[in-house]
Design a protein around this motif. Structure first.
Motif, PDB file in Angstrom:
ATOM      1  N   LYS A  20      -5.425  -1.373  -2.804  1.00  0.00           N
ATOM      2  CA  LYS A  20      -4.554  -1.692  -1.671  1.00  0.00           C
ATOM      3  C   LYS A  20      -5.106  -1.091  -0.375  1.00  0.00           C
ATOM      4  CE  LYS A  20      -1.172  -4.123  -3.500  1.00  0.00           C
ATOM      5  NZ  LYS A  20      -1.952  -4.733  -4.578  1.00  0.00           N
ATOM      6  N   LEU A  26      -4.047  -5.440   4.974  1.00  0.00           N
ATOM      7  CA  LEU A  26      -5.039  -4.463   5.406  1.00  0.00           C
ATOM      8  C   LEU A  26      -5.316  -4.586   6.900  1.00  0.00           C
ATOM      9  CD1 LEU A  26      -7.652  -4.583   2.491  1.00  0.00           C
ATOM     10  CD2 LEU A  26      -5.941  -2.845   2.939  1.00  0.00           C
ATOM     11  N   ARG A  36     -14.464   8.431   5.247  1.00  0.00           N
ATOM     12  CA  ARG A  36     -14.916   8.807   3.905  1.00  0.00           C
ATOM     13  C   ARG A  36     -15.550   7.641   3.135  1.00  0.00           C
ATOM     14  NH1 ARG A  36     -13.751  12.760   0.013  1.00  0.00           N
ATOM     15  NH2 ARG A  36     -12.233  13.755   1.385  1.00  0.00           N
ATOM     16  N   ASN A  37     -14.799   6.534   3.000  1.00  0.00           N
ATOM     17  CA  ASN A  37     -15.305   5.433   2.185  1.00  0.00           C
ATOM     18  C   ASN A  37     -16.497   4.740   2.829  1.00  0.00           C
ATOM     19  OD1 ASN A  37     -13.190   6.101   0.580  1.00  0.00           O
ATOM     20  ND2 ASN A  37     -12.326   4.050   0.427  1.00  0.00           N
ATOM     21  N   ASP A  82      -7.680   5.558   0.814  1.00  0.00           N
ATOM     22  CA  ASP A  82      -8.865   6.336   0.453  1.00  0.00           C
ATOM     23  C   ASP A  82      -8.437   7.646  -0.226  1.00  0.00           C
ATOM     24  OD1 ASP A  82      -8.108   8.030   2.517  1.00  0.00           O
ATOM     25  OD2 ASP A  82      -9.856   7.630   3.769  1.00  0.00           O
ATOM     26  N   GLU A 110      -3.045  -2.542   9.106  1.00  0.00           N
ATOM     27  CA  GLU A 110      -3.319  -1.100   9.074  1.00  0.00           C
ATOM     28  C   GLU A 110      -4.623  -0.756   9.784  1.00  0.00           C
ATOM     29  OE1 GLU A 110      -2.894  -0.709   4.932  1.00  0.00           O
ATOM     30  OE2 GLU A 110      -0.713  -0.603   5.071  1.00  0.00           O
ATOM     31  N   ARG A 154       0.839  -1.202   0.000  1.00  0.00           N
ATOM     32  CA  ARG A 154       0.000   0.000   0.000  1.00  0.00           C
ATOM     33  C   ARG A 154       0.880   1.261   0.000  1.00  0.00           C
ATOM     34  NH1 ARG A 154      -3.056   3.795   3.147  1.00  0.00           N
ATOM     35  NH2 ARG A 154      -1.737   3.408   4.961  1.00  0.00           N
ATOM     36  N   HIS A 204     -14.360   0.620   5.539  1.00  0.00           N
ATOM     37  CA  HIS A 204     -13.012   1.179   5.642  1.00  0.00           C
ATOM     38  C   HIS A 204     -12.757   1.649   7.057  1.00  0.00           C
ATOM     39  CE1 HIS A 204      -9.460   3.619   4.344  1.00  0.00           C
ATOM     40  NE2 HIS A 204      -9.423   2.737   3.364  1.00  0.00           N
ATOM     41  N   TYR A 205     -11.492   1.751   7.434  1.00  0.00           N
ATOM     42  CA  TYR A 205     -11.162   2.178   8.795  1.00  0.00           C
ATOM     43  C   TYR A 205     -11.161   3.696   8.940  1.00  0.00           C
ATOM     44  CZ  TYR A 205      -6.413   2.795   6.903  1.00  0.00           C
ATOM     45  OH  TYR A 205      -5.339   3.180   6.153  1.00  0.00           O
ATOM     46  N   ARG A 206     -11.500   4.387   7.851  1.00  0.00           N
ATOM     47  CA  ARG A 206     -11.598   5.850   7.890  1.00  0.00           C
ATOM     48  C   ARG A 206     -13.001   6.236   7.416  1.00  0.00           C
ATOM     49  NH1 ARG A 206      -7.262   8.979   7.571  1.00  0.00           N
ATOM     50  NH2 ARG A 206      -7.959  10.048   5.696  1.00  0.00           N
TER      51      ARG A 206
END
Lengths: 110, 336
Positions: free
Chosen positions: A72, B205, B152-153, A75, B208, A43, B148-150
């Motif tokens: 990957k 992933l 926005r998505n 965002d 992270e 990533r 997602h972990y944030r």
């Protein structure tokens, strides 16, 4: 209007081996190895590639690594920050040359 | 009244992809089921959310497609007849079904591992506030959707404010012991890409996600699963509307990974629709492609012999490329 850059060329990248198969094979082997998970994550490498793609302004690379970054797990915010890193380095590279100009003025001026 | 959806097989995509031919070329065909070990029960299409990627087309209007009490009983009887080690409960938001707690209690009492596929935000509804502690008391695994972990998505896919509410729900689950490594309080996060691209490598992933969710929100989880979006129902509509259909299908086809075939969920899972019809998987269920027994007939939950289904040929279509792309994709995450 026709364009010099055609998106479908990206999918034909491998065709470049038609002119020199051995060198193409060496390049693509090296390329795959560079992007494999290593001391940096895949990533992170994709984000670096995205930044470099903008620095060299390669439309094929921008398409490829926008998709790769998403796949990957990055965002939009992370990808935009990567682009700004490229912008900062390019801008900084110009601006730091201003010191040459500054020295010239300081030497030549009263 | 729900609008009938176009099937991927009816959409012209060049070059025309053929899943069975791809299996044959890879020496992996035809696709056949083994012994069913997981009974996946779709309680219906009622949901408190209307996510843009939903292959079930679930939403608050799903009241007309809910499993009856008789069919819930038939699911439990099938659990007794078969060699299932796991009951996988899904929807919609399965927690909104009036027989959800009964089904889960009965399956847990029978010693089966139970999975609740949870959209997280449902846990914040007043009627569901006691659910985290109750699920924990029965050792139910929670498989929670979080794109997602944030923010926005997650919000782009599941609606504005979803991320914040999901984090709140995850904290409730953490508070009753979920996400701390206890196998009886297993918290699994399920990520779908927020767009026309494949999911990344789970193992990378997960690192992270773990670091970010812990640092930014104090949230813990046990494992991350990545599931590719299927070109079905609402996601299919979005692909068409956004002009991404052909490129996405091409991406799925070119990313075909023979190594992903062995782990496909359809080989060991039986999927029960809200009306009691049996399917090879949840995706076929949404496309109304019922399973076929060896003699070509369909099957119903109340009457099927699960052992006799072993070896049946799995019903395939173009959407199956979604499960064999990249690292592979299933309700259990990557398949390779």
């Amino acid at each position: 209007m026709d364009s010099y850059y055609k998106p479908e060329h990206l999918h034909r990248f491998g065709d470049i081996g038609q002119g020199q198969e051995t060198l193409a094979a060496k390049f693509f082997d090296y390329y795959r190895a560079v992007f494999a998970e290593g001391a940096l994550s895949a990533r992170e490498k994709a984000l670096i590639a995205l930044a470099v793609a903008h620095a060299v302004q390669c439309p094929y690379c921008i398409d490829a690594y926008s998709q790769e970054c998403l796949e990957k797990g990055s965002d939009l915010e992370q990808m935009t920050e990567a682009v700004h890193v490229a912008v900062a380095i390019r801008g900084g590279a110009s601006l730091v040359h201003g010191v040459q100009m500054l020295e010239h003025v300081q030497k030549s001026g009263m | 009244m729900r609008v009938a959806r176009a099937r991927l097989d009816e959409v012209l995509v060049d070059p025309s992809p053929d899943f069975d031919a791809a299996l044959d070329r890879a020496g992996r065909g035809p696709l056949r089921a083994g012994l069913a070990e997981v009974l996946q029960v779709n309680l219906g299409r009622l949901c408190n959310m209307t996510c843009r990627h939903c292959h079930v087309d679930a939403g608050p209007d799903g009241h007309d497609q809910m499993m009856s009490a008789e069919t819930v009983e038939a699911c439990l009887a099938l659990l007794d007849r078969g060699a299932f080690h796991t009951l996988d409960v899904t929807g919609g938001a399965p927690e909104l079904h009036p027989r959800f707690t009964y089904l889960v209690e009965q399956a847990a009492a029978r010693g089966r591992h139970v999975i609740d596929r949870c959209n997280l935000t449902v846990l914040l509804l007043p009627r569901c506030r006691d659910l985290p502690a109750w699920l924990a008391s029965l050792g139910v695994e929670v498989v929670a959707s979080l794109p997602h972990y944030r923010p926005r998505n997650t919000d782009a896919q599941r609606g504005e404010g979803t991320f914040k509410r999901s984090i709140e729900a995850l904290r409730l689950l953490n508070a009753v012991g979920y996400g701390s490594g206890d196998p009886r309080r297993r918290l699994t996060l399920m990520s779908n890409p927020a767009g026309a691209f494949l999911g990344g490598a789970q193992y990378a992933l997960e690192r992270e996600w773990r670091a970010s969710l812990e640092k930014e929100h104090g949230v813990r989880f046990d494992r991350l699963l990545v599931l590719n979006n299927m070109p079905i129902a609402r996601f299919f509509d979005w692909l068409v509307a956004s002009g991404n259909l052909e490129a996405y299908v091409r991406r799925l086809v070119t990313a075909f990974n023979p190594a992903a075939v062995q782990g496909l969920m359809c080989k060991t899972t039986l999927s029960v629709g809200w009306d009691g019809t049996l399917y090879d998987c949840d995706f076929n269920q949404m496309l109304e492609l019922p399973l076929r027994t060896a003699d070509g007939a369909g099957a119903r939950v109340a009457t099927v012999d699960p052992v006799a289904l072993s070896g049946r040929r799995i019903v395939t279509a173009r959407h199956c490329f979604g499960c064999t792309a990249g690292c592979g994709s299933s309700c259990g995450g990557a398949t390779s």
